[in-house]
Design a protein around this motif. Structure first.
Motif, mmCIF file in Angstrom:
data_model
loop_
_atom_site.group_PDB
_atom_site.id
_atom_site.type_symbol
_atom_site.label_atom_id
_atom_site.label_comp_id
_atom_site.label_asym_id
_atom_site.label_seq_id
_atom_site.Cartn_x
_atom_site.Cartn_y
_atom_site.Cartn_z
ATOM 1 N N VAL A 16 -7.065 0.023 -3.052
ATOM 2 C CA VAL A 16 -6.700 0.578 -4.381
ATOM 3 C C VAL A 16 -5.439 1.173 -4.414
ATOM 4 O O VAL A 16 -4.715 0.839 -5.431
ATOM 5 N N THR A 17 -5.174 1.925 -3.291
ATOM 6 C CA THR A 17 -3.739 2.483 -3.442
ATOM 7 C C THR A 17 -2.668 1.460 -3.630
ATOM 8 O O THR A 17 -1.535 1.396 -4.177
ATOM 9 N N LEU A 18 -2.875 0.406 -2.782
ATOM 10 C CA LEU A 18 -2.077 -0.869 -2.437
ATOM 11 C C LEU A 18 -1.957 -1.606 -3.813
ATOM 12 O O LEU A 18 -0.851 -2.073 -4.317
ATOM 13 N N LEU A 19 -2.743 -1.693 -4.681
ATOM 14 C CA LEU A 19 -2.879 -2.274 -5.852
ATOM 15 C C LEU A 19 -2.203 -1.432 -6.883
ATOM 16 O O LEU A 19 -1.324 -2.110 -7.622
ATOM 17 N N ALA A 20 -2.197 -0.198 -6.986
ATOM 18 C CA ALA A 20 -1.530 0.510 -7.910
ATOM 19 C C ALA A 20 -0.003 0.751 -7.557
ATOM 20 O O ALA A 20 0.816 0.737 -8.425
ATOM 21 N N ILE A 21 0.201 0.583 -6.253
ATOM 22 C CA ILE A 21 1.800 0.405 -5.721
ATOM 23 C C ILE A 21 2.330 -0.879 -6.012
ATOM 24 O O ILE A 21 3.453 -1.006 -6.807
ATOM 25 N N ARG A 22 1.526 -1.946 -6.048
ATOM 26 C CA ARG A 22 1.847 -3.284 -6.451
ATOM 27 C C ARG A 22 2.166 -3.410 -7.911
ATOM 28 O O ARG A 22 3.219 -3.817 -8.374
ATOM 29 N N LEU A 23 1.328 -2.570 -8.755
ATOM 30 C CA LEU A 23 1.374 -2.505 -10.413
ATOM 31 C C LEU A 23 2.540 -1.822 -10.639
ATOM 32 O O LEU A 23 3.597 -1.887 -11.898
ATOM 33 N N ASP A 24 3.047 -0.576 -9.948
ATOM 34 C CA ASP A 24 3.853 -0.003 -10.368
ATOM 35 C C ASP A 24 4.541 0.751 -8.945
ATOM 36 O O ASP A 24 3.824 1.394 -8.439
ATOM 37 N N SER A 25 5.720 0.774 -8.770
ATOM 38 C CA SER A 25 6.455 0.887 -7.425
ATOM 39 C C SER A 25 6.601 2.392 -7.288
ATOM 40 O O SER A 25 6.681 3.010 -6.328
ATOM 41 N N ARG A 26 6.651 3.076 -8.537
ATOM 42 C CA ARG A 26 6.793 4.443 -8.507
ATOM 43 C C ARG A 26 5.457 4.935 -7.832
ATOM 44 O O ARG A 26 5.804 6.411 -7.361
ATOM 45 N N VAL A 27 4.380 4.571 -7.946
ATOM 46 C CA VAL A 27 3.461 5.040 -7.170
ATOM 47 C C VAL A 27 3.665 5.475 -5.862
ATOM 48 O O VAL A 27 3.346 6.785 -5.234
ATOM 49 N N GLY A 28 3.998 4.407 -4.909
ATOM 50 C CA GLY A 28 4.290 4.665 -3.593
ATOM 51 C C GLY A 28 5.423 5.769 -3.293
ATOM 52 O O GLY A 28 5.365 6.719 -2.453
ATOM 53 N N MET A 29 6.449 5.809 -4.219
ATOM 54 C CA MET A 29 7.539 6.964 -4.178
ATOM 55 C C MET A 29 6.902 8.154 -4.418
ATOM 56 O O MET A 29 7.329 9.004 -3.647
ATOM 57 N N LEU A 30 6.048 8.517 -5.237
ATOM 58 C CA LEU A 30 5.735 9.793 -5.474
ATOM 59 C C LEU A 30 4.659 10.066 -4.212
ATOM 60 O O LEU A 30 4.330 11.314 -4.259
ATOM 61 N N LEU A 31 3.757 9.185 -4.030
ATOM 62 C CA LEU A 31 2.813 9.346 -2.680
ATOM 63 C C LEU A 31 3.497 9.883 -1.630
ATOM 64 O O LEU A 31 3.223 10.690 -0.841
ATOM 65 N N GLY A 32 4.863 9.313 -1.309
ATOM 66 C CA GLY A 32 5.749 9.590 -0.303
ATOM 67 C C GLY A 32 6.042 11.140 -0.443
ATOM 68 O O GLY A 32 6.515 11.842 0.770
ATOM 69 N N GLN A 33 5.944 12.051 -1.491
ATOM 70 C CA GLN A 33 6.345 13.406 -1.380
ATOM 71 C C GLN A 33 4.954 14.253 -0.877
ATOM 72 O O GLN A 33 5.185 15.325 -0.766
ATOM 73 N N ASP A 34 3.831 13.763 -0.491
ATOM 74 C CA ASP A 34 2.635 14.261 0.211
ATOM 75 C C ASP A 34 3.139 14.522 1.633
ATOM 76 O O ASP A 34 3.239 13.495 2.255
ATOM 77 N N GLU A 35 3.634 15.936 1.844
ATOM 78 C CA GLU A 35 4.061 16.147 3.206
ATOM 79 C C GLU A 35 2.827 16.129 4.244
ATOM 80 O O GLU A 35 3.339 15.932 5.520
ATOM 81 N N PHE A 36 1.884 16.419 3.906
ATOM 82 C CA PHE A 36 0.602 16.415 4.771
ATOM 83 C C PHE A 36 -0.067 15.180 5.102
ATOM 84 O O PHE A 36 -0.312 14.633 6.012
ATOM 85 N N GLY A 37 -0.037 14.144 3.842
ATOM 86 C CA GLY A 37 -0.615 12.852 4.064
ATOM 87 C C GLY A 37 -1.924 13.091 4.577
ATOM 88 O O GLY A 37 -2.859 13.673 4.301
ATOM 89 N N MET A 38 -2.392 11.827 5.129
ATOM 90 C CA MET A 38 -3.783 11.579 5.474
ATOM 91 C C MET A 38 -3.773 11.374 6.905
ATOM 92 O O MET A 38 -3.431 10.087 7.412
ATOM 93 N N PRO A 39 -4.103 12.242 8.065
ATOM 94 C CA PRO A 39 -3.732 12.140 9.412
ATOM 95 C C PRO A 39 -4.912 11.173 9.879
ATOM 96 O O PRO A 39 -4.575 10.467 10.956
ATOM 97 N N LEU A 40 -6.078 10.805 9.301
ATOM 98 C CA LEU A 40 -6.987 9.945 9.999
ATOM 99 C C LEU A 40 -7.474 9.063 8.845
ATOM 100 O O LEU A 40 -7.689 9.715 7.728
ATOM 101 N N PRO A 41 -7.859 8.054 9.038
ATOM 102 C CA PRO A 41 -8.599 7.097 8.025
ATOM 103 C C PRO A 41 -10.020 7.581 7.813
ATOM 104 O O PRO A 41 -11.150 7.222 8.451
ATOM 105 N N VAL A 42 -10.131 8.716 6.973
ATOM 106 C CA VAL A 42 -11.303 9.037 6.733
ATOM 107 C C VAL A 42 -12.637 8.304 6.467
ATOM 108 O O VAL A 42 -13.741 8.704 6.901
ATOM 109 N N THR A 43 -12.245 7.401 5.512
ATOM 110 C CA THR A 43 -13.493 6.606 5.239
ATOM 111 C C THR A 43 -13.820 5.687 6.357
ATOM 112 O O THR A 43 -15.299 5.405 6.575
ATOM 113 N N LEU A 44 -13.251 5.288 7.409
ATOM 114 C CA LEU A 44 -13.546 4.564 8.354
ATOM 115 C C LEU A 44 -14.143 5.397 9.433
ATOM 116 O O LEU A 44 -15.273 5.025 9.775
#
Length: 583
Positions: free
Chosen positions: A230-258
């Motif tokens: 879903v995140t990749l689809l949003a980035i593909r539709l609007d590149s600004r999504v990836g740029m703004l998500l890059g401002q998340d300093e903590f991010g997601m350390p582990l793939p919690v869904t897996l």
């Protein structure tokens, strides 16, 4: 038949079984009009080919090691089971009603919130469609309690898929709107909530819905990937999504869904196993069930103890997926009836059999320590000739009684021969699994097993494949020869790329000498094996008594002593203990 002709038989047969049954013979005659010998072989295979064979197994159940194919037979109404899968069906139905109802309420609340607080109409179409699906499925499940398990699974897919698609659409739209406003905080929140919601769904599904671990893995691993897609689809539709998500300093350390998928799969495994164990213990009240041992072509086996006699035993009962298969139930009953007639010490002993008050068919047999010869060879390698003869002699002794009683085993193979310890004697052999036995005394018109193509391809005699109605005791002699071949070389006489190729080779090809694969095989033993593997039944050793005499006359006979057997098992126990890590 030449290799070229053999290849042509395989091609025509493989194409013919893809057609409706009424068109197969005409197709074969058209394809082989100029080669009558190929036509004869194809027609023979088609004659004994039925939907239950390994050649065309139902997609819902993988073919077992032992293949069985037979024409239709009368239904025995006394063998209709109410089993654990009926319980699963009702549990799944009730829980799916609850899930669909909760989803419908949440969607309705979201529609009210959307109109009240946002005065928007863009999200109503998807919500109305999803609401209709969830309410419709819940209504059907409430008012039709006798829906099949397949129909419930279909409703489960519809509810989960519709809600999932709605969630994806909403998340992607919120991400794109946040990106258009350059609102990084909202975008990151939506992104994290997306992963959180899917993680919660995965955990609830794994624990709440009754599934085997395999089915849970098939469903949950793809679902665990959805938030990332879903995140990749949003980035593909609007590149600004990836740029703004890059401002998340903590991010997601582990793939919690897996991680959630792994936990849920393990939980499904534990819960399903516990329910199966509890179900078995509940219905076999006179036995205390201790643990699940394994399963074969038709039956599940549990270690148990008789509550009053305190005698350890193994309980075998019909596998849940065969509960609606009346022919499978009759074969199961046939196995009990046949085995109970035999009393030889080298045949598995039946202690008790019958049906519980709620219809579960079972039997109790002796519990054997040790391993079957297939596992023994796979684990420790090929056997020395004296030890192989030691096992074969005892198998022949068991077959002598069976053949004298008019029973043809039809599935003698290493996995059905058990090397055990009985009465302080090591390497004491037991012949197992009379599930496809043919009783010659029964009228073929009334016998469920008389017309079957039955056995295991690597150890079947040619006549089991070409003319199953005509098998006699010499068919088992061929199988014993194939077992001897396997014990000495680590492989059956023929190995094809498919069961069909192996079966065709059994009918048409001569096996290599065992000495081709191992140079220390005694010539007299090799001669006995090759006579057992003769294609023409008249050229084989005449019966189990004759084969027993031939084996005892081999020079290596009686050279495997009880001391040798005890030493070998003691060494295996020491090796096993040495592999256990110490703290």
């Amino acid at each position: 038949m030449t290799p070229t002709q053999y290849t042509r038989v395989k091609e025509v047969f493989s194409e013919a079984i893809k057609l409706p049954p009424r068109d197969r013979v005409a197709f074969a005659q058209q394809q082989c009009s100029e080669t009558p010998e190929i036509l004869t072989e194809v027609l023979s295979l088609l004659k004994h080919h039925f939907a239950g064979t390994v050649l065309e197994s139902p997609p819902s159940r993988p073919p077992p090691d032992t293949i069985i194919a037979e024409p239709s037979s009368p239904i025995d109404p006394n063998l209709v089971l109410k089993d654990v899968w009926e319980d699963n069906r009702q549990i799944l139905r009730r829980r799916l009603i609850a899930i669909a109802s909760v989803m419908a309420v949440l969607i309705a609340i979201s529609m009210v919130r959307l109109f009240t607080y946002h005065n928007a109409v863009w999200g109503y179409g998807g919500r109305i469609g999803t609401l209709a699906v969830t309410v419709g499925c819940a209504t059907i499940l409430v008012y039709k309690p006798r829906v099949t398990l397949l129909q419930i699974r279909g409703a489960e897919v519809m509810v989960m898929a519709s809600v999932g698609l709605l969630a994806i659409v909403i998340v992607v739209r919120l991400m794109l709107e946040s990106a258009a406003r350059q609102d990084a905080v909202t975008l990151i929140s939506v992104h994290n909530w997306n992963f959180f919601v899917w993680t919660l769904i995965i955990l609830v599904y794994g624990v709440f819905m009754p599934n085997t671990w395999r089915r849970a893995a098939t469903i949950l691993i793809p679902v665990a990937i959805i938030p990332g897609l879903v995140t990749l689809l949003a980035i593909r539709l609007d590149s600004r999504v990836g740029m703004l998500l890059g401002q998340d300093e903590f991010g997601m350390p582990l793939p919690v869904t897996l991680i959630a998928a792994g936990v849920s799969i393990y939980a499904a495994h534990l819960i399903h196993g516990a329910r199966l164990f509890a179900y078995t213990a509940q219905r076999l009240a006179q036995y205390k069930v201790k643990r699940f041992i394994g399963e074969g072509g038709m039956g599940q086996v549990f270690e148990a103890e008789h509550r009053m006699l305190k005698r350890p035993c193994a309980i075998k009962l019909i596998q849940p997926e065969y509960c609606a298969d009346d022919q499978a139930l009759q074969r199961f009953q046939c196995e009990v009836r046949a085995t109970a007639k035999l009393t030889h010490s080298h045949t598995i002993e039946i202690y008790d059999y019958g049906q519980t008050k709620d219809g579960v068919f079972f039997f109790a047999m002796e519990l054997l320590p040790g391993m079957n010869l297939r596992n023994l060879v796979d684990t420790t390698g090929t056997l020395p000739a004296p030890r192989a003869v030691h096992f074969l002699v005892q198998v022949c002794e068991a077959l002598c009684e069976a053949h004298s009683a008019g029973m043809i085993h039809r599935d003698v193979k290493p996995a059905n021969i058990f090397a055990s310890q009985r009465g302080g004697i090591d390497d004491f052999t037991k012949l197992l699994d009379f599930g496809v036995v043919r009783e010659l005394s029964l009228n073929p018109q009334h016998s469920v097993e008389s017309n079957m193509v039955a056995g295991t391809p690597g150890f079947m005699s040619p006549e089991q494949i070409a003319s199953p109605c005509d098998v006699d005791a010499r068919s088992d002699i061929y199988s014993v020869g194939a077992v001897a071949y396997f014990l000495l070389t680590g492989r059956p006489p023929f190995i094809g790329d498919s069961p069909l190729e192996t079966m065709m080779a059994q009918v048409n090809q001569t096996p290599d000498l065992p000495s081709t694969y191992r140079d220390d095989i005694p010539p007299d033993l090799q001669s006995v094996i090759m006579r057992c593997l003769a294609k023409e039944v008249e050229q084989r050793i005449a019966g189990a008594n004759c084969l027993l005499d031939e084996l005892k006359r081999c020079k290596c006979a009686d050279r495997w002593t009880q001391r040798d057997a005890t030493t070998w098992w003691r060494e295996q126990a020491m090796k096993a203990n040495a592999q256990v890590p110490t703290l």
